[in-house]
Scaffold this active site. Structure first.
Site, PDB file in Angstrom:
ATOM      1  N   GLY A 197       0.845  -1.196   0.000  1.00 39.77           N
ATOM      2  CA  GLY A 197       0.000   0.000   0.000  1.00 39.77           C
ATOM      3  C   GLY A 197       0.879   1.244   0.000  1.00 39.77           C
ATOM      4  O   GLY A 197       1.892   1.303   0.700  1.00 39.77           O
ATOM      5  N   LEU A 235      -0.880   7.520   2.274  1.00 38.17           N
ATOM      6  CA  LEU A 235      -0.089   8.359   3.175  1.00 38.17           C
ATOM      7  C   LEU A 235       0.815   7.528   4.072  1.00 38.17           C
ATOM      8  O   LEU A 235       2.003   7.791   4.181  1.00 38.17           O
ATOM      9  CB  LEU A 235      -1.015   9.197   4.050  1.00 38.17           C
ATOM     10  CG  LEU A 235      -1.612  10.432   3.400  1.00 38.17           C
ATOM     11  CD1 LEU A 235      -2.580  11.075   4.362  1.00 38.17           C
ATOM     12  CD2 LEU A 235      -0.525  11.410   3.010  1.00 38.17           C
ATOM     13  N   ALA A 236       0.225   6.516   4.722  1.00 33.77           N
ATOM     14  CA  ALA A 236       1.008   5.726   5.668  1.00 33.77           C
ATOM     15  C   ALA A 236       2.078   4.928   4.935  1.00 33.77           C
ATOM     16  O   ALA A 236       3.261   4.953   5.303  1.00 33.77           O
ATOM     17  CB  ALA A 236       0.091   4.806   6.474  1.00 33.77           C
ATOM     18  N   HIS A 274     -19.996   9.329   7.554  1.00 33.53           N
ATOM     19  CA  HIS A 274     -19.672  10.750   7.439  1.00 33.53           C
ATOM     20  C   HIS A 274     -20.943  11.551   7.191  1.00 33.53           C
ATOM     21  O   HIS A 274     -21.736  11.208   6.321  1.00 33.53           O
ATOM     22  CB  HIS A 274     -18.687  10.949   6.291  1.00 33.53           C
ATOM     23  CG  HIS A 274     -18.037  12.291   6.290  1.00 33.53           C
ATOM     24  ND1 HIS A 274     -18.739  13.432   5.988  1.00 33.53           N
ATOM     25  CD2 HIS A 274     -16.775  12.679   6.564  1.00 33.53           C
ATOM     26  CE1 HIS A 274     -17.906  14.468   6.077  1.00 33.53           C
ATOM     27  NE2 HIS A 274     -16.719  14.036   6.426  1.00 33.53           N
ATOM     28  N   ARG A 312     -18.783  13.730  14.120  1.00 31.49           N
ATOM     29  CA  ARG A 312     -19.423  13.110  12.971  1.00 31.49           C
ATOM     30  C   ARG A 312     -20.559  12.167  13.324  1.00 31.49           C
ATOM     31  O   ARG A 312     -21.588  12.150  12.654  1.00 31.49           O
ATOM     32  CB  ARG A 312     -18.375  12.325  12.188  1.00 31.49           C
ATOM     33  CG  ARG A 312     -17.395  13.241  11.542  1.00 31.49           C
ATOM     34  CD  ARG A 312     -16.340  12.485  10.809  1.00 31.49           C
ATOM     35  NE  ARG A 312     -15.565  13.448  10.022  1.00 31.49           N
ATOM     36  CZ  ARG A 312     -14.513  13.148   9.309  1.00 31.49           C
ATOM     37  NH1 ARG A 312     -14.082  11.910   9.264  1.00 31.49           N
ATOM     38  NH2 ARG A 312     -13.877  14.064   8.625  1.00 31.49           N
ATOM     39  N   ARG A 320     -13.831   8.618  14.722  1.00 28.95           N
ATOM     40  CA  ARG A 320     -12.669   9.446  14.398  1.00 28.95           C
ATOM     41  C   ARG A 320     -13.102  10.899  14.203  1.00 28.95           C
ATOM     42  O   ARG A 320     -14.118  11.168  13.579  1.00 28.95           O
ATOM     43  CB  ARG A 320     -12.005   8.953  13.118  1.00 28.95           C
ATOM     44  CG  ARG A 320     -10.792   9.773  12.718  1.00 28.95           C
ATOM     45  CD  ARG A 320     -10.078   9.185  11.519  1.00 28.95           C
ATOM     46  NE  ARG A 320     -10.873   9.207  10.305  1.00 28.95           N
ATOM     47  CZ  ARG A 320     -11.104  10.305   9.575  1.00 28.95           C
ATOM     48  NH1 ARG A 320     -10.619  11.478   9.952  1.00 28.95           N
ATOM     49  NH2 ARG A 320     -11.817  10.232   8.475  1.00 28.95           N
ATOM     50  N   LEU A 371      -5.453  11.851   8.228  1.00 34.99           N
ATOM     51  CA  LEU A 371      -4.185  12.208   7.593  1.00 34.99           C
ATOM     52  C   LEU A 371      -3.093  12.241   8.647  1.00 34.99           C
ATOM     53  O   LEU A 371      -1.979  11.769   8.446  1.00 34.99           O
ATOM     54  CB  LEU A 371      -4.309  13.571   6.903  1.00 34.99           C
ATOM     55  CG  LEU A 371      -5.392  13.676   5.829  1.00 34.99           C
ATOM     56  CD1 LEU A 371      -5.403  15.078   5.217  1.00 34.99           C
ATOM     57  CD2 LEU A 371      -5.183  12.657   4.742  1.00 34.99           C
TER      58      LEU A 371
END
Lengths: 636, 255
Positions: free
Chosen positions: A40, A43-44, A266, A330, A435, A441
């Site tokens: 993958g 970002l990570a 969301h 959220r 979250r 991010l």
């Protein structure tokens, strides 16, 4: 299955420092002796591969995309949190930590969250140094915006494309290491299994998506950065290719799966407009900063928005939560929207949305200032719906978006399989049962840039010499992968892969979505195995296994969703409380909020796969809240 | 509505390829173009045929995966719009639609509408970054950036790497793609130390990958779904000119 979180001793603000000192190091000359696989490149993954390559490890990175830059991190819009306190509004590492634990409804691990808040500072520094074009004020300093679940302004952003810019920063860092020969990049390769031998992760088996070739790759450690599983619902805001395969395969090889039922819905997505629709589009939560959410007070009011006078509008979030208003977390914003629509106040052609209105913001700041902040989001909305949000309020409705659940990891981000690390959305770590916005991010980059490159050394430095031969294990796994592919191709049934995925998605949305009940979950547990059985009998996968075959790729992923969905329902059923995004209708406070049961459920549920017809076994990691005392969340 | 699609089908790079014609019925105007292709693929699969291969992922115009010529125009008739953001309300009942892959020597066809855009990664790899070690950065506020420069850098940085610029260009040049990254980094103080080496190296790679030269047609700007301006190519040329005149040859400068 042993769950040792390995949380370092000492005061919370010193744990990470102390741990960094106490961890064993791999000396620079020895780093090049270790092979690390990263699966993958979001970002990570990109951050981890680039940084580990830079440190001297021999890194191989894998993505099923044609380029690392396509990963779904690219789509994150709103921003990234950091406790810089550049606004001087009282922010601090402790406050970010506190907000995140509270926002997660007390189901995350304090020590990890504290570290995340600390590292948030380094992330912004790193990204700025890379040239990420964050929004600036006229003095040249960084601008901030507010986000749900916080009363300070700590979110850094690059218009509505923060994820894109941060991913490109990480991607460029990765390309730099590829150029330097420190990272070997494998594109259009899908990981289809993990190989475990002698109790340790030894590598992966991949399928080349262009040629169909099944290949083994061995390494001293494997890092999964393969994202979340919201696509179990078919319709979600995730990119179409996002899937659970890598983490599910790892789970079946022994990695515990933590809190799979914690899925975030969301609140601000564009409502569905028809049956055929392939995905839902998110509108950044940052819109809630200046947009006001309302529905008509009268049920079934068909008048256009501008004809409904103010006193006939219900700004329900402002009414119910005067101190947070439109910026409630959220889960709350989503549930309240659903309540309004269910009660008959829904707006739009399918009466399936609520308004997000910028009329007052435009009056207050002017159209130009609104456009500066949200221009590209407005344009995106107009493209999809044909409506102009400067003139007509946006229509929004909740949609599956992020999964807090994931593979269980310890403080070092290692799963229950030694040598198998999990970072970013793929692990369960930091967000508890919900979250907060602009935290994904942050977590992906903290894990990738700053945690895994150090913690992996602790593992590698203690690897015994002569790692034992795993050739036989690789051979077995390769064969399993091939057999499975053949089975999918040879079913030759009458139904398409998507038809199964849609059916599973509807079932999961109805029975294990925003609202869950014991009865519904038991029903789902009856129906999923039947659907799975039908899939293997009736699926039609055209084409061959030896060429580029998108139907085959999709079939493998849906097959895994059909297994994983069952685990999600087991978890949701077993967690007989409401918390954060997990809302069991049986457990509601008098004010209509999620009612936690701290006596019985202040723990992480970690599931062990047992195979065959045996139900998964639950293990528990008990959670302690020493620094953020357990309390009922209140955003009133 | 009812449409007639002429779709380019090609099993791999060796296959010469051909158009095949499909009827697409019951298409609603609120569908996206890719929803429409999904539906066509579902029906092809049900009829025992192989579905049309096309790259796609986020379906909200940001990942850059999708890209196809629609009636000879990259990403179709709407400006500032990727194929996945195009909706069927841009078409009318009875329309014929021609769908083809990007056509460029540097982008070989993999299958049907899928091409390889690997050269883009190699252009970035050759210098499209700031060399900064993880963990070595100073506090973010020690590097102030003029707002206008940051905004202009962002206007260039929005590139999604879809390849429409190459497909639109009569020379199949990737100069807009290359210039977007060169300009993004050149406009920020962080990019300054490597500014001239970067442009030399990236342009060299661009040429080696088989992309054509820029002759200022401007078709790329029109095709770009993110509206990136050809002014950035002018900026690249200025930097390239300065870099070429400097006494250090590119290879020496890189070492």
């Amino acid at each position: 299955m042993e769950l040792n979180a390995r949380i370092p001793a000492g005061p919370i603000e010193q744990k990470w420092d102390r741990h960094r000192f106490e961890m064993k190091l791999v000396n620079p000359a020895n780093k090049r002796k270790f092979d690390v696989i990263v699966v993958g490149t979001g970002l990570a993954g990109a951050a981890a591969a680039a940084t580990m390559g830079e440190l001297g490890y021999r890194v191989r990175a894998f993505t099923f995309h044609d380029s690392p830059r396509r990963a779904h991190s690219i789509a994150a819009q709103g921003g990234i949190n950091a406790a810089k306190n550049y606004q001087g509004d009282g922010d601090s590492v402790f406050r970010l930590f506190h907000d995140t634990v509270k926002g997660g409804d007390f189901r995350s691990r304090e020590a990890n969250v504290y570290r995340l808040a600390q590292l948030s500072l380094n992330i912004i520094d790193q990204a700025v140094a890379q040239g990420v074009p964050f929004a600036r004020e006229y003095g040249g300093l960084l601008a901030n915006r507010s986000f749900g679940g916080a009363q300070v302004s700590r979110t850094f952003y690059a218009r509505g494309q923060t994820g894109q810019q941060l991913l490109l920063g990480a991607y460029q860092a990765l390309q730099r290491q590829i150029h330097a020969g420190a990272v070997e990049m494998h594109t259009r390769q899908e990981m289809l299994d993990v190989v475990v031998a002698d109790g340790r992760a030894r590598g992966i088996v991949t399928r080349d998506l262009l040629t169909g070739k099944v290949e083994s790759h061995s390494a001293d450690a494997v890092v999964l950065a393969t994202g979340g599983y919201s696509n179990v619902f078919f319709l979600s805001t995730n990119a179409k290719l996002c899937n659970v395969t890598a983490t599910w395969r790892a789970h079946k090889r022994g990695a515990g799966f933590a809190n799979p039922c914690f899925t975030q819905i969301h609140p601000t997505c564009i409502p569905q407009s028809g049956e055929y629709q392939s995905k839902l589009t998110l509108m950044s939560e940052s819109l809630r900063n200046d947009g006001r959410i309302w529905v008509p007070k009268a049920k079934g009011d068909k008048r256009p928005a501008h004809q409904i006078p103010d006193d006939e509008r219900d700004y329900y979030l402002e009414r119910l939560y005067p101190s947070f208003g439109n910026l409630t977390p959220r889960d709350i914003a989503s549930r309240r929207a659903k309540e309004m629509v269910d009660a008959g106040h829904g707006i739009g052609p399918m009466e399936n949305g609520v308004y997000l209105d910028f009329r007052d913001a435009i009056r207050r700041m002017g159209k130009e200032a609104v456009s500066e902040r949200y221009g590209n989001l407005f344009a995106m909305y107009e493209k999809i719906t044909g409506d102009d949000p400067y003139e007509v309020p946006m229509r929004i409705y909740p949609a599956p978006h992020y999964t807090m659940g994931g593979l269980w990891v310890d403080y070092n981000l290692m799963s229950t399989v030694p040598g198998l690390f999990v970072i970013g959305e793929a692990n369960f770590s930091d967000h508890g049962a919900n979250r907060l916005g602009a935290s994904a991010l942050m977590q992906g980059l903290a894990d990738g840039y700053f945690v895994i490159p150090l913690t992996i050394g602790d593992y590698l430095s203690q690897l015994p010499d002569g790692n034992g031969d795993a050739a036989a294990a690789f051979k077995d796994v390769e064969k399993e992968v091939r057999d499975r592919t053949d089975r999918l191709l040879s079913a030759r049934g009458s139904r398409t892969v998507d038809s199964f995925h849609m059916e599973l998605g509807r079932l999961m949305w109805d029975l294990c979505g925003m609202e869950r009940t014991e009865e519904g979950l038991k029903d789902a547990l009856e129906r999923i195995p039947k659907l799975r059985e039908e899939f293997w009998r009736e699926v039609r996968v055209p084409g061959s296994g030896e060429s580029f075959n998108q139907s085959l790729e999709k079939a493998g992923r849906v097959a895994d969703f059909l297994e994983f969905a069952e685990l999600m329902c087991h978890d949701a059923l077993q967690r007989d409380e409401s918390c954060g995004a997990h809302y069991r209708r049986e457990h509601t406070t008098e004010e209509g909020e999620a009612k936690r049961n701290d006596e019985e459920f202040t723990h992480v549920s970690v599931w062990e796969h047992r195979g065959g017809d045996e139900a998964p076994r639950e293990h528990r990691e008990e959670l302690d809240f020493e620094h953020v005392p357990l309390s009922q969340r209140s955003y009133k | 509505m009812r449409l007639t699609l002429h779709v380019w089908r090609q099993s791999d790079a060796r296959d010469p390829g051909r158009f095949e014609t499909y009827e697409a019925n019951d298409i609603s105007e609120s569908m996206s173009f890719l929803d429409m292709l999904d539906l066509v693929n579902e029906r092809l699969t049900e009829d025992g045929k192989e579905p049309i291969a096309f790259d796609h992922d986020c379906r909200e115009g940001i990942c850059g995966s999708c890209g196809m010529m629609i009636n000879g125009v990259p990403h179709g008739p709407k400006t500032m719009t990727t194929a996945c953001q195009l909706h069927m309300r841009s078409f009318s009942d009875g329309d014929e639609i021609w769908i083809e892959p990007w056509r460029a020597q540097a982008f070989p066809v993999i299958r049907d509408l899928v091409v390889s855009r690997d050269p883009f990664d190699r252009i970035i790899e050759s210098g499209g970054y700031v060399s900064v070690r993880t963990g070595s950065a100073p506090d973010a506020h020690t590097i102030p950036v003029e707002k206008q420069a940051a905004d202009e850098a962002m206007d260039a940085a929005v590139c999604i790497g879809c390849g429409a610029c190459v497909a639109a260009c009569p020379n199949a040049s990737a100069m807009l793609f290359t210039a977007a990254k060169v300009a993004h980094l050149a406009l920020m103080p962080q990019g300054a130390p490597e500014r001239y080496d970067r442009v030399l190296s990236m342009v060299e790679t661009h040429d080696e990958e088989g992309f054509g030269n820029c002759t200022n047609h401007g078709a790329c700007e029109v095709a770009c779904p993110k509206g990136i301006s050809v002014d950035y190519i002018a900026q690249l040329n200025r930097d390239l000119f300065r870099a070429t005149l400097s006494s250090r040859p590119a290879n020496e400068a890189k070492e």
